[in-house]
Design a protein around this motif. Structure first.
Motif, PDB file in Angstrom:
ATOM      1  N   ASN A 130       0.794  -1.226   0.000  1.00 34.30           N
ATOM      2  CA  ASN A 130       0.000   0.000   0.000  1.00 34.30           C
ATOM      3  C   ASN A 130       0.824   1.273   0.000  1.00 34.30           C
ATOM      4  O   ASN A 130       0.291   2.347  -0.249  1.00 34.30           O
ATOM      5  N   ASN A 131       2.106   1.168   0.333  1.00 35.00           N
ATOM      6  CA  ASN A 131       2.837   2.421   0.507  1.00 35.00           C
ATOM      7  C   ASN A 131       3.735   2.753  -0.675  1.00 35.00           C
ATOM      8  O   ASN A 131       4.791   3.334  -0.521  1.00 35.00           O
ATOM      9  N   SER A 133       2.612   4.715  -3.141  1.00 36.19           N
ATOM     10  CA  SER A 133       2.153   5.933  -3.808  1.00 36.19           C
ATOM     11  C   SER A 133       2.774   7.145  -3.119  1.00 36.19           C
ATOM     12  O   SER A 133       3.030   7.130  -1.913  1.00 36.19           O
ATOM     13  N   SER A 140       4.150   8.252  -8.273  1.00 36.00           N
ATOM     14  CA  SER A 140       4.144   7.000  -7.510  1.00 36.00           C
ATOM     15  C   SER A 140       5.504   6.336  -7.657  1.00 36.00           C
ATOM     16  O   SER A 140       6.303   6.709  -8.509  1.00 36.00           O
ATOM     17  N   VAL A 173      11.189   1.942   1.838  1.00 36.41           N
ATOM     18  CA  VAL A 173      10.616   2.991   0.989  1.00 36.41           C
ATOM     19  C   VAL A 173      10.936   4.339   1.623  1.00 36.41           C
ATOM     20  O   VAL A 173      10.576   4.574   2.782  1.00 36.41           O
ATOM     21  N   ARG A 175      10.819   8.039   3.009  1.00 39.26           N
ATOM     22  CA  ARG A 175       9.688   8.859   3.438  1.00 39.26           C
ATOM     23  C   ARG A 175       9.614  10.104   2.555  1.00 39.26           C
ATOM     24  O   ARG A 175      10.637  10.674   2.190  1.00 39.26           O
ATOM     25  N   GLU A 228      10.690   3.534   5.579  1.00 42.76           N
ATOM     26  CA  GLU A 228       9.890   2.508   6.234  1.00 42.76           C
ATOM     27  C   GLU A 228       9.854   1.259   5.371  1.00 42.76           C
ATOM     28  O   GLU A 228      10.073   1.314   4.149  1.00 42.76           O
ATOM     29  N   ASP A 231       5.092  -2.256   2.794  1.00 41.36           N
ATOM     30  CA  ASP A 231       3.889  -2.716   3.482  1.00 41.36           C
ATOM     31  C   ASP A 231       3.574  -4.162   3.096  1.00 41.36           C
ATOM     32  O   ASP A 231       3.801  -4.574   1.950  1.00 41.36           O
TER      33      ASP A 231
END
Lengths: 336, 318
Positions: A130-131, A133, A140, A173, A175, A228, A231
């Protein structure tokens, strides 16, 4: 696949079918060779891993060796083919030294086969993180997962998926923070106050749609870690290859055993944190045949093997995380 | 069932806080040690690294594995230095097989061509086996016929393993093989294991029969054939020479214990090769007895500590 003489093939097959079954290196049917795994091997990638199945203890050589690395790239959604929510592209390439007897055309075919299987399995919408985008409808992440086969000593598909899973597990990913342009509200006192860049300091609220629409670009805040984790990293599948010499099947074939096996069944399973295991993909390789009832039984048994593989892989991945944290701390101590 | 291990830790000296010397100083001390006398007296025990300067090119000639730069003979491979009079050569540790006439090799057919087979023998080029240098069925002295040319695949086909002897060389350096002896020919009843060719020493006989019912053929090209023991009486005899026996693809019945013994010998060879121990018949026998004494399973041999213990005991005994 290496060529074998008829006598060698029959020697291997008869050994597998005799009772108790015997294999060329004395393993039992369900034994794996030892699997060496290391994450964080490529410093410039967002996540990477190296896997070797059946490594020779004292030499660097021997065994099936696979390196996987993921790299994130920013895509605009309108023009360079980006998709809302990001996308994943997997590519497998094989070093010519892994298949020295193949022509370059045949090597391309093999790469294409592996790429298709890996991409179709991992880029499936059910696994999409989910992360990925950045800005809705504008930017994206494109996740490129590149896997390189350095040596093939059998069971390359299991190695591919172990390496891919480890690299994706390791992926961080970065931030991001959205940036918007605002007309300055001040009047008259400052000349030329038309369109200065202003960093959006407020944390965006999910209900406040105005702010999201206004955001036109993003920036990377300076942060102490690399970002992070991806997901849903628990969900990435593992693959077990069942090598079928009816009526028996065995795991982790060597190159010679693969050449003597008429049919291989690849099963990819995911194990969601709460809930039963899912078959994510399935492939049959080779000229052999299989009845649908046998297939059902094999899926049930395959799930058991995949479960074991999944658990030991998870334990190893967590160990690797701990090891690398420790290493980073030591290095920090040294430089201080 | 499945176990994960780590790769051995690389010594990363980039981040090691300090060094004993500045790199230049370290190099200087090495230079002193690289005295010519010492280099050649050490003989085979010293290993070169690629790019290592060996000696001056004015007093020595460069041989294989070396090149001349700046009036110095420099090693181009990792290996052992050898010297014959004024000729300096470096024999590489890891290399393809360099054939010599009379060597016994194990090879695999890669191609069937008019009147010849191409054989992969771990050399730089494929070896050639001419139809005229194999024993044809129906008598050793029989001339080859046109019908033989048409049915070459009944003798050897692609993928078949054979044991042969190096007969001669072609002008391009490819080797020509022959199987004109009853000891040579197609291989069956066993499995192949390949090791670096440098680890196979030249022995009196490369056909070894271990007392555990296992036959070994140590090809000088690093291909080793491990198979079930065949009795002398079955092997010999001019009358017994027929197509079925010599060019057969069928394995004999192999019992459980023989299979285990074959696997055990194969694993021992792999373990020894991974620790870079040259093979010989006595060594293999010692190793086999040691593993049987340990009462471990065949697959235990592939564990690192068991392998280390095996190599330590076996090399200490010899």
């Amino acid at each position: 696949m290496q060529s074998l003489s008829k006598a060698e093939k029959s020697y291997i097959q008869v050994g597998l079918l005799s009772s108790p079954p015997s294999r060329s290196d004395g393993r039992s049917l369900l034994d794996y060779r030892s699997v060496a795994l290391e994450t964080g091997v490529a410093p410039l990638a967002n996540g990477s891993a190296r896997v070797n199945i059946g490594r020779n203890a004292n030499q660097a050589g021997g065994g099936t060796e696979v390196v996987a690395a993921s790299k994130l790239e920013v895509e605009s959604i309108d023009d360079d083919g980006g998709v809302e929510g990001g996308r994943i592209v997997c590519t497998v390439s094989c070093s010519p030294s892994a298949y020295p007897h193949l022509s370059s055309g045949a090597l391309d075919d093999i790469q294409q086969d592996m790429t298709t299987i890996l991409h179709q399995t991992l880029a499936h919408p059910s696994l999409h993180p989910n992360n990925l985008s950045i800005l809705p409808r504008k930017k994206s992440w494109l996740l490129n997962l590149d896997v390189l086969v350095l040596a093939d000593a059998g069971n390359v598909y299991d190695a591919l998926f172990i390496a891919a899973r480890a690299a994706l597990w390791d992926t961080k990913v970065p931030r991001t923070r959205s940036v918007e342009y605002k007309a300055r509200k001040t009047t008259g006192t400052k000349p030329g106050g038309t369109g200065d860049m202003d960093v959006d300091e407020e944390t965006p609220s999910g209900f406040d749609t105005r702010q999201i629409q206004n955001a036109t670009d993003f920036e990377l805040p300076d942060y102490w870690d690399e970002g992070e984790v991806l997901d849903g990293r628990e969900k990435w599948p593992v693959c077990v290859t069942l090598n079928l010499v009816p009526p028996v099947h065995y795991l982790d074939a060597t190159g010679q055993e693969e050449a003597a096996t008429p049919l291989r069944l690849l099963l990819m399973f995911t194990f969601p944190p709460n809930g039963p295991a899912d078959v994510q993909a399935m492939r049959m390789l080779g000229p052999g045949e299989l009845k649908i009832t046998q297939l059902k039984d094999l899926i049930v048994t395959g799930e058991k093997y995949a479960h074991d593989l999944y658990h030991s892989l998870n334990v190893k991945l967590k160990e690797e995380d701990v090891r690398r944290n420790q290493k980073a701390r030591d290095r920090f101590e040294q430089h201080r | 069932m499945i176990s994960f291990t780590s790769f051995p830790i690389q010594p990363d000296d980039i981040h090691n806080g300090w060094r004993a010397h500045h790199p230049d100083i370290a190099e200087d001390t090495l230079m002193d040690l690289d005295d010519e006398q010492e280099l050649f007296e050490a003989g085979g025990s010293k290993l070169t690294y690629p790019g290592e300067s060996l000696t001056s090119s004015q007093s020595y000639m460069r041989g294989h594995g070396t090149y001349v730069d700046n009036e110095e003979v420099i090693a181009s491979v990792a290996g052992t230095v050898e010297r014959v009079n004024k000729l300096v050569t470096v024999r590489a540790i890891r290399t393809r097989y360099n054939p010599e006439v009379g060597d016994l090799v194990v090879g695999r057919i890669t191609e069937v061509q008019p009147r010849r087979w191409k054989v992969d023998a771990n050399s730089r080029q494929d070896a050639v086996l001419m139809l005229s240098s194999v024993n044809l069925p129906g008598g050793v002295q029989r001339r080859k016929l046109e019908s033989d040319e048409l049915q070459m695949r009944t003798f050897f086909e692609e993928g078949d393993l054979l044991v042969a002897e190096v007969q001669a060389f072609f002008s391009d350096g490819a080797m020509s093989l022959h199987t004109r002896s009853l000891k040579y020919g197609k291989l069956r009843n066993g499995q192949l294991v390949s090791i670096p060719p440098i680890l196979v020493r030249r022995l009196k006989s490369h056909f070894i029969a271990l007392p555990c019912g296992v036959d070994l053929i140590l090809g000088l090209n690093g291909y080793i054939w491990v198979s079930k023991h065949v009795k002398e009486s079955d092997q010999e005899g001019e009358e017994g020479f027929d197509t079925e026996a010599v060019y057969s693809n069928q394995n004999d019945e192999i019992d459980e214990s023989t299979r285990l013994a074959i696997s055990r010998v194969t694993n021992i060879i792999r373990v020894l090769a991974s620790r870079f121990v040259p093979l010989s018949d006595t060594l293999l026998l010692e190793a086999y007895e040691w593993t049987v004494d340990q009462e471990g399973g065949v697959k235990d041999l592939l564990q690192e500590d068991v392998g280390d213990a095996l190599v330590a005991t076996v090399t200490a005994r010899l």
